[in-house]
Design a protein around this motif. Structure first.
Motif, mmCIF file in Angstrom:
data_model
loop_
_atom_site.group_PDB
_atom_site.id
_atom_site.type_symbol
_atom_site.label_atom_id
_atom_site.label_comp_id
_atom_site.label_asym_id
_atom_site.label_seq_id
_atom_site.Cartn_x
_atom_site.Cartn_y
_atom_site.Cartn_z
ATOM 1 N N ALA A 86 -0.446 8.539 -8.516
ATOM 2 C CA ALA A 86 -0.830 7.357 -8.135
ATOM 3 C C ALA A 86 0.392 5.747 -8.084
ATOM 4 C CB ALA A 86 -1.548 7.255 -9.087
ATOM 5 N N ARG A 87 0.862 5.333 -9.001
ATOM 6 C CA ARG A 87 1.591 4.007 -8.871
ATOM 7 C C ARG A 87 2.735 4.411 -7.552
ATOM 8 N NH1 ARG A 87 6.081 2.090 -13.209
ATOM 9 N NH2 ARG A 87 6.700 0.529 -12.256
ATOM 10 N N LEU A 88 3.385 5.519 -7.388
ATOM 11 C CA LEU A 88 3.890 5.701 -5.946
ATOM 12 C C LEU A 88 3.253 4.944 -4.657
ATOM 13 C CD1 LEU A 88 6.256 5.699 -4.246
ATOM 14 C CD2 LEU A 88 5.548 8.365 -4.291
ATOM 15 N N ILE A 89 2.444 5.974 -4.721
ATOM 16 C CA ILE A 89 1.179 5.935 -4.126
ATOM 17 C C ILE A 89 0.480 4.714 -3.452
ATOM 18 C CG2 ILE A 89 -1.434 6.574 -2.787
ATOM 19 C CD1 ILE A 89 -0.486 9.193 -4.256
ATOM 20 N N LYS A 90 0.564 4.162 -4.143
ATOM 21 C CA LYS A 90 -0.512 2.687 -4.660
ATOM 22 C C LYS A 90 1.089 1.850 -4.032
ATOM 23 C CE LYS A 90 -3.977 2.893 -7.735
ATOM 24 N NZ LYS A 90 -4.729 2.478 -8.498
ATOM 25 N N GLU A 91 1.557 1.936 -4.712
ATOM 26 C CA GLU A 91 2.778 0.839 -4.212
ATOM 27 C C GLU A 91 3.521 1.539 -2.646
ATOM 28 O OE1 GLU A 91 4.603 0.031 -8.404
ATOM 29 O OE2 GLU A 91 5.953 1.241 -6.672
ATOM 30 N N ARG A 92 3.322 1.836 -1.910
ATOM 31 C CA ARG A 92 3.664 2.507 -0.560
ATOM 32 C C ARG A 92 3.267 2.675 0.336
ATOM 33 N NH1 ARG A 92 9.502 3.767 -1.517
ATOM 34 N NH2 ARG A 92 9.712 4.052 0.584
ATOM 35 N N LEU A 93 1.292 3.058 0.032
ATOM 36 C CA LEU A 93 0.291 3.711 0.621
ATOM 37 C C LEU A 93 -0.635 2.396 0.885
ATOM 38 C CD1 LEU A 93 -0.025 5.680 3.608
ATOM 39 C CD2 LEU A 93 -0.767 7.169 1.748
ATOM 40 N N LEU A 94 -0.428 2.384 0.217
ATOM 41 C CA LEU A 94 -1.736 1.536 -0.475
ATOM 42 C C LEU A 94 -2.068 0.139 -0.043
ATOM 43 C CD1 LEU A 94 -3.762 3.586 -2.634
ATOM 44 C CD2 LEU A 94 -4.484 3.602 -0.262
ATOM 45 N N VAL A 95 -1.077 -0.731 1.017
ATOM 46 C CA VAL A 95 -0.587 -1.878 1.524
ATOM 47 C C VAL A 95 -1.020 -2.192 2.854
ATOM 48 C CG1 VAL A 95 0.656 -2.005 -0.829
ATOM 49 C CG2 VAL A 95 2.015 -0.734 1.875
ATOM 50 N N ASN A 96 -0.321 -3.016 3.064
ATOM 51 C CA ASN A 96 -1.230 -3.310 4.603
ATOM 52 C C ASN A 96 -2.010 -3.077 4.629
ATOM 53 O OD1 ASN A 96 1.918 -4.209 4.508
ATOM 54 N ND2 ASN A 96 2.684 -2.504 5.034
ATOM 55 N N ARG A 97 -2.699 -2.313 6.199
ATOM 56 C CA ARG A 97 -3.931 -1.961 6.997
ATOM 57 C C ARG A 97 -4.192 -1.121 6.395
ATOM 58 N NH1 ARG A 97 -2.676 -1.888 12.952
ATOM 59 N NH2 ARG A 97 -2.652 -4.168 13.966
ATOM 60 N N ALA A 98 -3.144 -0.194 5.265
ATOM 61 C CA ALA A 98 -3.664 1.023 4.432
ATOM 62 C C ALA A 98 -4.210 0.570 2.587
ATOM 63 C CB ALA A 98 -3.149 1.752 4.450
ATOM 64 N N MET A 99 -4.006 -0.682 3.063
ATOM 65 C CA MET A 99 -4.727 -1.195 1.135
ATOM 66 C C MET A 99 -6.493 -0.985 1.444
ATOM 67 S SD MET A 99 -4.577 -5.441 0.002
ATOM 68 C CE MET A 99 -2.719 -5.359 0.229
ATOM 69 N N ALA A 100 -7.767 -0.992 3.037
ATOM 70 C CA ALA A 100 -8.580 -0.780 3.417
ATOM 71 C C ALA A 100 -9.136 0.844 2.527
ATOM 72 C CB ALA A 100 -8.656 -1.506 3.731
ATOM 73 N N ALA A 101 -8.145 1.618 2.411
ATOM 74 C CA ALA A 101 -8.659 3.358 2.101
ATOM 75 C C ALA A 101 -8.941 2.836 0.145
ATOM 76 C CB ALA A 101 -6.999 3.358 2.047
ATOM 77 N N ARG A 102 -9.841 4.054 -0.002
ATOM 78 C CA ARG A 102 -10.659 4.173 -1.522
ATOM 79 C C ARG A 102 -9.241 5.087 -2.408
ATOM 80 N NH1 ARG A 102 -16.475 5.168 -2.257
ATOM 81 N NH2 ARG A 102 -15.914 6.429 -1.778
ATOM 82 N N PHE A 103 -8.899 4.392 -2.996
ATOM 83 C CA PHE A 103 -8.086 6.212 -4.060
ATOM 84 C C PHE A 103 -8.639 6.355 -5.356
ATOM 85 C CE2 PHE A 103 -5.386 6.862 -7.441
ATOM 86 C CZ PHE A 103 -4.473 7.955 -6.692
ATOM 87 N N LEU A 104 -8.480 8.373 -5.186
ATOM 88 C CA LEU A 104 -9.788 8.285 -6.032
ATOM 89 C C LEU A 104 -8.240 8.938 -6.651
ATOM 90 C CD1 LEU A 104 -11.808 11.109 -3.400
ATOM 91 C CD2 LEU A 104 -12.515 8.644 -4.983
ATOM 92 N N PRO A 105 -8.442 8.688 -7.895
ATOM 93 C CA PRO A 105 -7.094 9.676 -9.191
ATOM 94 C C PRO A 105 -7.953 11.244 -9.634
ATOM 95 C CG PRO A 105 -8.557 7.674 -10.118
ATOM 96 C CD PRO A 105 -9.423 8.209 -9.012
#
Length: 229
Positions: A86-105
């Motif tokens: 989760a940490r990697l995904i949030k640091e590398r993918l859920l940024v920039n435009r993709a920050m608006a996506a919702r994360f399901l842990p």
């Protein structure tokens, strides 16, 4: 590009070209899915290899507010742990435009995953099937946390497997939680990213084995395989 039975194998001259092509393919698949669904679920792996793909994909012009993202698997550790997917995904993918996506842990604060598995599954179940799955593979032919000879593998490979399965093996530092093979294989689009000659040899070997011996076999049907040295 080579066509094997039940999968497409694409070879790249270098990793940078693979990264750009995979990111573009994922963006296109998500965009197409969003044309047909109100929300879509996108499953992604941890590890260092997909990081550059996440970097490129995070700036894609998509309606990210309608995208749910979950790990294909997770170590049973909190997000502050460097080994957390989760940490990697949030640091590398859920940024920039993709920050608006919702994360399901796939992790919640509990001693054992069995204590909260029902709650974690309840968040994912209404979003299935996966619209897109990005997968990796180890030299031992595992994918997600579907490890050969692991406790929980048989359950995770069964046709009526639950959404999530705890996986344990003596040599694994932590308990893992993984999406079952049924859920991963049910993705509308599957992309497998592998690098190195050892991984290509492992993939060719896996195609001749049973899923119990080579768990990657359980998700290869219809997959797009992206490989470079």
């Amino acid at each position: 590009m080579e066509r094997y039975e039940a999968l497409i194998f694409k070879e790249y001259p270098d990793f940078d070209m693979l990264v750009m092509d995979v990111a573009s393919a994922l963006a296109n698949d998500l965009s197409e899915a969003l044309h047909h669904e109100d929300r879509v679920l996108f499953a992604v792996p941890g590890g260092t290899t997909p990081g550059p793909v996440f970097d490129a994909l995070s700036v894609a012009d998509l309606d990210w507010e309608r995208v749910d993202i979950c790990p294909t698997d997770e170590r049973w550790v909190p997000e502050i742990n460097p080994r957390s997917n989760a940490r990697l995904i949030k640091e590398r993918l859920l940024v920039n435009r993709a920050m608006a996506a919702r994360f399901l842990p796939l992790y919640a604060s509990a001693l054992q995953p069995e204590d909260v598995l029902a709650e974690l599954e309840a968040m994912i179940a209404p979003k299935l099937p996966l619209a897109v799955a990005l997968l990796g593979m180890g030299a031992d032919m595992h994918t997600a946390s579907l490890f050969p000879k692991a406790q929980g593998l048989e359950k995770a490979l069964s046709e009526n497997a639950p959404i999530l399965v705890p996986v344990r093996r003596e040599d694994l530092p932590e308990t893992r939680v993984t999406l079952s093979a049924r859920v991963l294989d049910g993705a509308m689009r599957k992309h497998l990213l592998i690098q190195g000659e050892d991984k290509r040899i492992a993939l060719e070997k896996a195609r001749k084995l049973r899923a119990k011996e080579a768990p990657i076999q359980s998700v290869l049907d219809g997959a797009n395989v992206h490989w470079t040295v």
